[in-house]
Design a protein around this motif. Structure first.
Motif, PDB file in Angstrom:
ATOM      1  N   THR A 142      11.015  -1.622   4.623  1.00 13.99           N
ATOM      2  CA  THR A 142      10.862  -2.465   6.143  1.00 13.99           C
ATOM      3  C   THR A 142      11.486  -3.718   6.485  1.00 13.99           C
ATOM      4  OG1 THR A 142       8.708  -1.216   7.297  1.00 13.99           O
ATOM      5  CG2 THR A 142       8.951  -3.605   7.934  1.00 13.99           C
ATOM      6  N   GLU A 150       3.832   2.608  11.032  1.00 10.95           N
ATOM      7  CA  GLU A 150       2.794   2.453   9.986  1.00 10.95           C
ATOM      8  C   GLU A 150       2.483   1.095  10.438  1.00 10.95           C
ATOM      9  OE1 GLU A 150       5.189   2.276   6.716  1.00 10.95           O
ATOM     10  OE2 GLU A 150       3.750   4.470   5.324  1.00 10.95           O
ATOM     11  N   THR A 172       4.027  -1.354  10.664  1.00 11.66           N
ATOM     12  CA  THR A 172       4.189  -2.994   9.698  1.00 11.66           C
ATOM     13  C   THR A 172       5.476  -3.986  10.943  1.00 11.66           C
ATOM     14  OG1 THR A 172       5.801  -1.262   9.196  1.00 11.66           O
ATOM     15  CG2 THR A 172       3.371  -2.585   7.923  1.00 11.66           C
ATOM     16  N   ASP A 216       9.928   4.138  10.776  1.00 11.28           N
ATOM     17  CA  ASP A 216      10.043   3.333  10.018  1.00 11.28           C
ATOM     18  C   ASP A 216       7.936   3.992   9.881  1.00 11.28           C
ATOM     19  OD1 ASP A 216       9.552   1.378   7.840  1.00 11.28           O
ATOM     20  OD2 ASP A 216       8.791   0.130   8.437  1.00 11.28           O
TER      21      ASP A 216
HETATM   22 MG    MG Z   1       7.434  -0.887   5.117  1.00 13.71          MG
END
Ligand code: MG
Ligand code: ADP
Length: 311
Positions: free
Chosen positions: A112, A141, A143, A200
């Motif tokens: 990330t 996700e 993030t 991602d």
């Molecule tokens: Mg990640």
């Protein structure tokens, strides 16, 4: 050149509606489908489906090319710096447009962080390793942190607000949504100067929604479609596609051997460049090229800092 499925010869309002209702919402989606599949799913007669698919493929330039033409295309490939000279060198100069790059590794290996850095770096001028362009960030996700974008921009002496304005972030809530977002990108990318699309992570929703061996076939089929959508996107618009893929310390059925079959065979064979990330001491990470047709195998060390990815 046709932009919308209704621009294809033989697609009137009726046919368009049938196609859209069955999920063939873009020329791209039609081009990668088989006429048999379209005929079966939509009820459009096979000869018509054949004509529509041919027209869609022609539009997208799916045809024979000579090796020399391929060489000339490759000369036009652009590269985005990761921020680390040694990681760029490992990648043959940076993240390439017209290709998909996959970063895979365990939790906390920097996947990330690399995505955040690239979303900023793509905005740099060409002589600084960027493409003077914007980024799309598909976050599955949750993030993504704008605070990190701000920090990385400051480190490059860029105006953080301007940099943040050039990153289009979207949270994909499930695998279906994730695929629909990529479908919509065809429209968006034809109108805006985006040179980087980040997913991602590529696989987290698919893994959660299709667990176990009994769902393997369906999962791989959807993932395959998604990957091909992304790859075509990179080729059509000359953009870089970067995806991440988390592998477990204890590989399950989905991930298999993390060095050879992440996400099953389909993910392993689709992306142009696959980079495995591993933890080293402190903020150091090891990146290893796994299988790229045009890059030698090798590995290097980079560090994750407040200002992004560095040597
Ligand atoms: Mg990640
Ligand atoms: P993943 O591979 O799971 O996506 P991340 O990219 O989120 O992993 O990496 C997490 C790591 O990034 C953490 O271990 C932390 O060391 C580092 N990191 C996160 N934010 C910062 C920061 N502001 N400065 C330095 N390092 C950071």
């Amino acid at each position: 050149r046709p932009k919308d499925i209704t621009d294809l010869p033989g697609v009137g309002p009726n046919t368009a509606q049938k196609l859209i209702e069955s999920g063939y919402t873009s020329i791209e989606a039609i081009a990668v489908a088989t006429p048999q599949e379209i005929a079966q799913v939509t009820g459009i007669p096979l000869p018509s489906a054949q004509k529509i698919v041919s027209a869609a493929r022609e539009t997208l330039d799916i045809k024979f090319r000579t090796a020399l033409e391929l060489k000339k295309e490759r000369l036009n490939i652009h590269k985005i710096t990761t921020g680390s000279k040694s990681l760029d060198d490992l990648l043959g100069g940076g993240i390439e447009t017209r290709d998909m790059t996959e970063f895979f590794g365990e939790y906390g290996t920097g996947k990330t962080q690399i995505c955040h850095a690239l979303a900023v770096n793509v905005q740099l001028p060409e002589d600084k390793g960027g493409l003077n362009a914007k980024a799309v960030y598909i976050d599955t996700e949750g993030t993504f942190r704008w605070e990190r974008i701000e920090q990385i921009a400051r480190g490059l002496n860029l105006d953080p607000d301007k940099v943040m304005e050039n990153i289009y972030w979207i949270r994909a809530v499930n695998s279906h949504h994730q695929m629909a977002i990529v479908d919509q990108l065809y429209d968006m990318l034809s109108k805006d100067n985006v040179k980087l699309v980040i997913v991602d992570s590529l696989t987290s929703h698919f893994r959660a929604e299709f667990p176990g061996r009994e769902n393997l076939a369906m999962r791989q089929q959807l993932l395959n479609k998604h990957l091909h959508q992304l790859i075509r996107l990179s080729e059509i618009y000359d953009i870089a596609v970067v995806v991440t893929n988390q592998v477990m310390a204890r590989p399950d059925v989905f991930y298999g051997d993390p060095t050879s079959a992440v996400g099953g065979n389909i993910v392993a064979h689709a992306p142009g460049v696959r980079v495995q990330l591993k933890r080293s001491r402190g903020n150091k990470r090891i990146a290893r090229i796994v299988d790229a047709p045009h890059l030698p195998e090798g590995e290097t060390v980079f560090v994750i800092t407040e200002y992004g990815i560095k040597d």
